[in-house]
Design an enzyme around this catalytic site. Structure first.
Site, PDB file in Angstrom:
ATOM      1  N   ASN A  11     139.840 -30.465  42.767  1.00 37.26           N
ATOM      2  CA  ASN A  11     138.512 -30.397  42.144  1.00 37.26           C
ATOM      3  C   ASN A  11     138.492 -29.163  41.248  1.00 37.26           C
ATOM      4  OD1 ASN A  11     135.806 -30.128  41.559  1.00 37.26           O
ATOM      5  ND2 ASN A  11     135.150 -29.699  43.659  1.00 37.26           N
ATOM      6  N   LYS A  13     136.239 -28.170  39.301  1.00 37.21           N
ATOM      7  CA  LYS A  13     134.888 -27.594  39.126  1.00 37.21           C
ATOM      8  C   LYS A  13     134.631 -27.293  37.638  1.00 37.21           C
ATOM      9  CE  LYS A  13     135.039 -26.025  43.869  1.00 37.21           C
ATOM     10  NZ  LYS A  13     134.569 -25.108  44.884  1.00 37.21           N
ATOM     11  N   HIS A  93     128.932 -32.813  46.939  1.00 37.76           N
ATOM     12  CA  HIS A  93     129.581 -31.506  47.113  1.00 37.76           C
ATOM     13  C   HIS A  93     128.497 -30.458  47.385  1.00 37.76           C
ATOM     14  CE1 HIS A  93     131.756 -27.824  46.330  1.00 37.76           C
ATOM     15  NE2 HIS A  93     132.881 -28.515  46.450  1.00 37.76           N
ATOM     16  N   GLU A  95     128.039 -27.575  46.415  1.00 38.03           N
ATOM     17  CA  GLU A  95     127.534 -26.857  45.233  1.00 38.03           C
ATOM     18  C   GLU A  95     126.484 -27.700  44.513  1.00 38.03           C
ATOM     19  OE1 GLU A  95     131.366 -26.044  43.506  1.00 38.03           O
ATOM     20  OE2 GLU A  95     131.772 -24.546  45.051  1.00 38.03           O
ATOM     21  N   GLU A 162     133.857 -30.241  54.451  1.00 37.56           N
ATOM     22  CA  GLU A 162     134.007 -28.955  53.781  1.00 37.56           C
ATOM     23  C   GLU A 162     132.971 -27.971  54.327  1.00 37.56           C
ATOM     24  OE1 GLU A 162     136.033 -29.197  49.705  1.00 37.56           O
ATOM     25  OE2 GLU A 162     133.910 -29.559  49.396  1.00 37.56           O
ATOM     26  N   GLY A 168     135.988 -21.387  48.793  1.00 35.15           N
ATOM     27  CA  GLY A 168     136.220 -20.265  47.886  1.00 35.15           C
ATOM     28  C   GLY A 168     136.197 -18.899  48.541  1.00 35.15           C
ATOM     29  N   SER A 207     139.141 -23.501  50.984  1.00 32.94           N
ATOM     30  CA  SER A 207     140.228 -22.505  50.968  1.00 32.94           C
ATOM     31  C   SER A 207     141.589 -23.077  51.370  1.00 32.94           C
ATOM     32  CB  SER A 207     139.862 -21.296  51.833  1.00 32.94           C
ATOM     33  OG  SER A 207     138.741 -20.626  51.287  1.00 32.94           O
TER      34      SER A 207
HETATM   35  P1  PGA Z   1     138.168 -24.121  47.452  1.00 30.05           P
HETATM   36  O1  PGA Z   1     137.081 -25.237  47.075  1.00 30.05           O
HETATM   37  O2  PGA Z   1     139.471 -24.856  47.722  1.00 30.05           O
HETATM   38  O3  PGA Z   1     138.241 -23.255  46.233  1.00 30.05           O
HETATM   39  O4  PGA Z   1     137.687 -23.422  48.652  1.00 30.05           O
HETATM   40  C1  PGA Z   1     137.049 -26.465  47.759  1.00 30.05           C
HETATM   41  C2  PGA Z   1     135.929 -27.311  47.215  1.00 30.05           C
HETATM   42  O5  PGA Z   1     134.865 -26.776  46.906  1.00 30.05           O
HETATM   43  O6  PGA Z   1     136.067 -28.546  47.104  1.00 30.05           O
END
Ligand code: PGA
Length: 265
Positions: A11, A13, A93, A95, A162, A168, A207
């Site tokens: 992803n 983003k 997601h 976010e 997640e 992150g 992560s």
């Molecule tokens: P990350 O993000 O691997 O940077 O932690 C995962 C995600 O948000 O799908």
């Protein structure tokens, strides 16, 4: 990990321009992606070009709108994403849930419309830090899951667990915590969909990187990984794909040796 081939989803983003698409060539040139399933979800601006550049890696979108052909400035319908070359879409997601004030109902509607448009759908669920600190992670994830997934099971449905506090941050839950949550999600899928819920992939995300991918993929019930930061370059993404390919090989070897043993006995 369940019986099928591991699914590794990148992803990107809000990252990536035309020049970033050379990362797709670099991933495909290495070849490990052929032994697993790899999907890259670039920003919407790159979907069409990424779909034209990628030969074997499938391309997905990071979100969609539930409407089709309605007046919604700035939004993209599942049919438009399919037309641009996307074959997958991520919905729910954390976010998007946080920034766009997205409810479970909206996520479910998006998932249902996307499946109708022919997209494979990845529905994300995960608890915030406070919920885990208060021991409420099971309740939070289960309620999110049951309200966010389509009413009818579709073979093209994938769940991604997640934990928000792991995204992150460089933090991940323990193997036991991940195994436990994946088992809980699996039971809920079977309760909701019957036998069809048995084989839907459940990914872990938060992560994941080249150093922990092998360990994450070895956890019972983990069918693959949803990767953010570490998917942005072939250099950081390839070790994850390679770990998945190695895991697949191990699975196939153990199936073969079980078959040989059965034939001998
Ligand atoms: P990350 O993000 O691997 O940077 O932690 C995962 C995600 O948000 O799908």
């Amino acid at each position: 990990m369940t019986g099928g081939s591991p699914l590794i989803v990148g992803n990107w983003k809000m990252n990536g321009t035309q020049s970033t698409l050379s990362e797709l060539d670099a991933i495909e040139a290495e070849g490990a992606h052929r032994r697993v399933k790899v999907v890259i979800c670039p920003p919407a601006t790159l979907i069409a070009t990424a779909a034209a550049v990628a030969k074997e890696i499938e391309i997905g979108a990071q979100d969609c709108h539930a409407g089709n052909g309605v007046a919604f400035t700035g939004k993209l319908s599942p049919a438009m994403l399919f037309d641009a070359g996307a074959r997958w879409v991520i919905v729910g997601h954390s976010e998007c849930r946080a920034c766009a004030g997205e409810t479970d109902d909206t996520v479910r509607e998006k998932a249902e419309r996307a499946l109708e448009a022919g997209l494979a759908v990845i529905v994300c669920v995960g608890e915030p830090k406070e919920a885990r600190d208060r021991g409420r992670e099971n309740a939070v994830v289960l309620s999110q899951l049951t309200a966010s997934i389509p009413t009818l099971a579709g073979a093209a449905l994938t769940i991604a667990y997640e934990p928000i506090w792991a995204i992150g941050t460089g933090m991940t839950p323990t193997s036991t915590q991940i195994e436990h949550m994946h088992a809980l999600i699996r039971r809920a899928l079977i309760d909701l969909y019957g036998a069809a819920g048995q084989s839907l992939p459940i990914l872990y995300g938060g992560s994941a990187n080249g150093s922990n991918a092998a360990q994450l993929l070895s956890i019972a019930g983990v069918g693959g990984l949803l990767v953010g930061g570490a998917s942005l370059s072939a250099e950081s993404f390839l070790p994850i794909v390679q770990a998945a390919a190695a895991r697949r090989e191990q699975q196939l070897c153990s199936v073969t040796s079980r078959r040989i043993k059965n034939e001998i006995n």
